[in-house]
Write a protein that holds these residues in place. Structure first.
Motif, PDB file in Angstrom:
ATOM      1  N   THR A  42       0.828  -1.195   0.000  1.00 28.42           N
ATOM      2  CA  THR A  42       0.000   0.000   0.000  1.00 28.42           C
ATOM      3  C   THR A  42       0.868   1.252   0.000  1.00 28.42           C
ATOM      4  O   THR A  42       0.596   2.201  -0.725  1.00 28.42           O
ATOM      5  CB  THR A  42      -0.932   0.011   1.225  1.00 28.42           C
ATOM      6  OG1 THR A  42      -1.707  -1.178   1.223  1.00 28.42           O
ATOM      7  CG2 THR A  42      -1.857   1.204   1.214  1.00 28.42           C
ATOM      8  N   LYS A  43       1.930   1.235   0.793  1.00 29.13           N
ATOM      9  CA  LYS A  43       2.842   2.383   0.845  1.00 29.13           C
ATOM     10  C   LYS A  43       3.479   2.601  -0.521  1.00 29.13           C
ATOM     11  O   LYS A  43       3.616   3.741  -0.972  1.00 29.13           O
ATOM     12  CB  LYS A  43       3.926   2.163   1.898  1.00 29.13           C
ATOM     13  CG  LYS A  43       4.827   3.358   2.103  1.00 29.13           C
ATOM     14  CD  LYS A  43       5.833   3.071   3.210  1.00 29.13           C
ATOM     15  CE  LYS A  43       6.696   4.262   3.518  1.00 29.13           C
ATOM     16  NZ  LYS A  43       7.471   4.773   2.426  1.00 29.13           N
ATOM     17  N   GLY A  44       3.845   1.524  -1.194  1.00 29.99           N
ATOM     18  CA  GLY A  44       4.428   1.640  -2.524  1.00 29.99           C
ATOM     19  C   GLY A  44       3.457   2.264  -3.511  1.00 29.99           C
ATOM     20  O   GLY A  44       3.838   3.103  -4.328  1.00 29.99           O
ATOM     21  N   LEU A  45       2.198   1.869  -3.441  1.00 32.88           N
ATOM     22  CA  LEU A  45       1.190   2.436  -4.337  1.00 32.88           C
ATOM     23  C   LEU A  45       0.958   3.916  -4.055  1.00 32.88           C
ATOM     24  O   LEU A  45       0.839   4.722  -4.973  1.00 32.88           O
ATOM     25  CB  LEU A  45      -0.132   1.675  -4.202  1.00 32.88           C
ATOM     26  CG  LEU A  45      -0.154   0.257  -4.768  1.00 32.88           C
ATOM     27  CD1 LEU A  45      -1.467  -0.421  -4.415  1.00 32.88           C
ATOM     28  CD2 LEU A  45       0.052   0.280  -6.260  1.00 32.88           C
ATOM     29  N   ASP A  47       3.105   6.018  -2.646  1.00 32.74           N
ATOM     30  CA  ASP A  47       4.299   6.747  -3.081  1.00 32.74           C
ATOM     31  C   ASP A  47       4.301   6.930  -4.596  1.00 32.74           C
ATOM     32  O   ASP A  47       4.615   8.009  -5.103  1.00 32.74           O
ATOM     33  CB  ASP A  47       5.574   6.018  -2.651  1.00 32.74           C
ATOM     34  CG  ASP A  47       5.793   6.060  -1.143  1.00 32.74           C
ATOM     35  OD1 ASP A  47       5.133   6.888  -0.478  1.00 32.74           O
ATOM     36  OD2 ASP A  47       6.608   5.263  -0.643  1.00 32.74           O
ATOM     37  N   GLU A  48       3.928   5.888  -5.320  1.00 35.23           N
ATOM     38  CA  GLU A  48       3.873   5.962  -6.778  1.00 35.23           C
ATOM     39  C   GLU A  48       2.833   6.987  -7.225  1.00 35.23           C
ATOM     40  O   GLU A  48       3.074   7.791  -8.127  1.00 35.23           O
ATOM     41  CB  GLU A  48       3.544   4.586  -7.353  1.00 35.23           C
ATOM     42  CG  GLU A  48       3.587   4.504  -8.853  1.00 35.23           C
ATOM     43  CD  GLU A  48       3.302   3.095  -9.342  1.00 35.23           C
ATOM     44  OE1 GLU A  48       2.436   2.955 -10.221  1.00 35.23           O
ATOM     45  OE2 GLU A  48       3.939   2.157  -8.832  1.00 35.23           O
ATOM     46  N   HIS A  49       1.685   6.987  -6.572  1.00 38.59           N
ATOM     47  CA  HIS A  49       0.616   7.928  -6.890  1.00 38.59           C
ATOM     48  C   HIS A  49       1.085   9.368  -6.625  1.00 38.59           C
ATOM     49  O   HIS A  49       0.847  10.267  -7.435  1.00 38.59           O
ATOM     50  CB  HIS A  49      -0.632   7.606  -6.066  1.00 38.59           C
ATOM     51  CG  HIS A  49      -1.766   8.547  -6.273  1.00 38.59           C
ATOM     52  ND1 HIS A  49      -2.494   8.588  -7.426  1.00 38.59           N
ATOM     53  CD2 HIS A  49      -2.291   9.501  -5.471  1.00 38.59           C
ATOM     54  CE1 HIS A  49      -3.427   9.512  -7.330  1.00 38.59           C
ATOM     55  NE2 HIS A  49      -3.315  10.083  -6.142  1.00 38.59           N
ATOM     56  N   ASP A  50       1.754   9.586  -5.496  1.00 38.46           N
ATOM     57  CA  ASP A  50       2.261  10.918  -5.167  1.00 38.46           C
ATOM     58  C   ASP A  50       3.289  11.385  -6.189  1.00 38.46           C
ATOM     59  O   ASP A  50       3.306  12.561  -6.562  1.00 38.46           O
ATOM     60  CB  ASP A  50       2.868  10.934  -3.763  1.00 38.46           C
ATOM     61  CG  ASP A  50       1.826  10.776  -2.671  1.00 38.46           C
ATOM     62  OD1 ASP A  50       0.622  10.955  -2.962  1.00 38.46           O
ATOM     63  OD2 ASP A  50       2.210  10.464  -1.523  1.00 38.46           O
ATOM     64  N   ASP A  51       4.134  10.471  -6.660  1.00 40.30           N
ATOM     65  CA  ASP A  51       5.130  10.824  -7.672  1.00 40.30           C
ATOM     66  C   ASP A  51       4.458  11.261  -8.975  1.00 40.30           C
ATOM     67  O   ASP A  51       4.877  12.230  -9.607  1.00 40.30           O
ATOM     68  CB  ASP A  51       6.067   9.648  -7.950  1.00 40.30           C
ATOM     69  CG  ASP A  51       7.005   9.352  -6.795  1.00 40.30           C
ATOM     70  OD1 ASP A  51       7.151  10.237  -5.910  1.00 40.30           O
ATOM     71  OD2 ASP A  51       7.586   8.252  -6.771  1.00 40.30           O
ATOM     72  N   VAL A  52       3.406  10.566  -9.373  1.00 45.98           N
ATOM     73  CA  VAL A  52       2.690  10.908 -10.607  1.00 45.98           C
ATOM     74  C   VAL A  52       2.035  12.282 -10.476  1.00 45.98           C
ATOM     75  O   VAL A  52       2.107  13.109 -11.386  1.00 45.98           O
ATOM     76  CB  VAL A  52       1.635   9.825 -10.951  1.00 45.98           C
ATOM     77  CG1 VAL A  52       0.707  10.290 -12.058  1.00 45.98           C
ATOM     78  CG2 VAL A  52       2.317   8.529 -11.325  1.00 45.98           C
ATOM     79  N   GLU A  54       2.932  14.734  -8.459  1.00 43.96           N
ATOM     80  CA  GLU A  54       3.997  15.735  -8.425  1.00 43.96           C
ATOM     81  C   GLU A  54       4.532  16.005  -9.833  1.00 43.96           C
ATOM     82  O   GLU A  54       4.767  17.155 -10.219  1.00 43.96           O
ATOM     83  CB  GLU A  54       5.130  15.252  -7.516  1.00 43.96           C
ATOM     84  CG  GLU A  54       6.234  16.265  -7.314  1.00 43.96           C
ATOM     85  CD  GLU A  54       7.288  15.755  -6.349  1.00 43.96           C
ATOM     86  OE1 GLU A  54       8.481  15.928  -6.650  1.00 43.96           O
ATOM     87  OE2 GLU A  54       6.906  15.192  -5.307  1.00 43.96           O
ATOM     88  N   LYS A  55       4.698  14.963 -10.610  1.00 42.93           N
ATOM     89  CA  LYS A  55       5.173  15.100 -11.990  1.00 42.93           C
ATOM     90  C   LYS A  55       4.170  15.901 -12.821  1.00 42.93           C
ATOM     91  O   LYS A  55       4.548  16.785 -13.589  1.00 42.93           O
ATOM     92  CB  LYS A  55       5.368  13.710 -12.592  1.00 42.93           C
ATOM     93  CG  LYS A  55       6.114  13.673 -13.866  1.00 42.93           C
ATOM     94  CD  LYS A  55       6.294  12.214 -14.291  1.00 42.93           C
ATOM     95  CE  LYS A  55       7.312  12.045 -15.382  1.00 42.93           C
ATOM     96  NZ  LYS A  55       7.458  10.653 -15.778  1.00 42.93           N
TER      97      LYS A  55
END
Length: 62
Positions: A42-45, A47-52, A54-55
């Motif tokens: 869940t943390k990985g998902l 973090d990935e969502h936050d990166d997208v 932010e991008k």
């Protein structure tokens, strides 16, 4: 949902009756491992969502 101490004791008692005292520690370890893996996934998902996001915000500002 508020179980309370008496409800928790009933659940533990029923688990002891169903699984027996020898299997209960193994079930606890397996449950802990499962929850840890779920938390990491869940943390990985997240973090990935936050990166997208932010991008996308950087692209919109450009």
């Amino acid at each position: 949902m508020n179980i309370g101490m008496s409800g928790l004791l009933i659940i533990v008692f029923i688990a002891l009756l169903i699984f027996g005292p020898k299997k209960l520690p193994e079930l606890g370890k397996a449950t802990g491992r499962t929850l840890r893996e779920f938390k990491n996934a869940t943390k990985g998902l997240v973090d990935e969502h936050d990166d997208v996001i932010e991008k996308n915000n950087k692209i919109e500002k450009s």
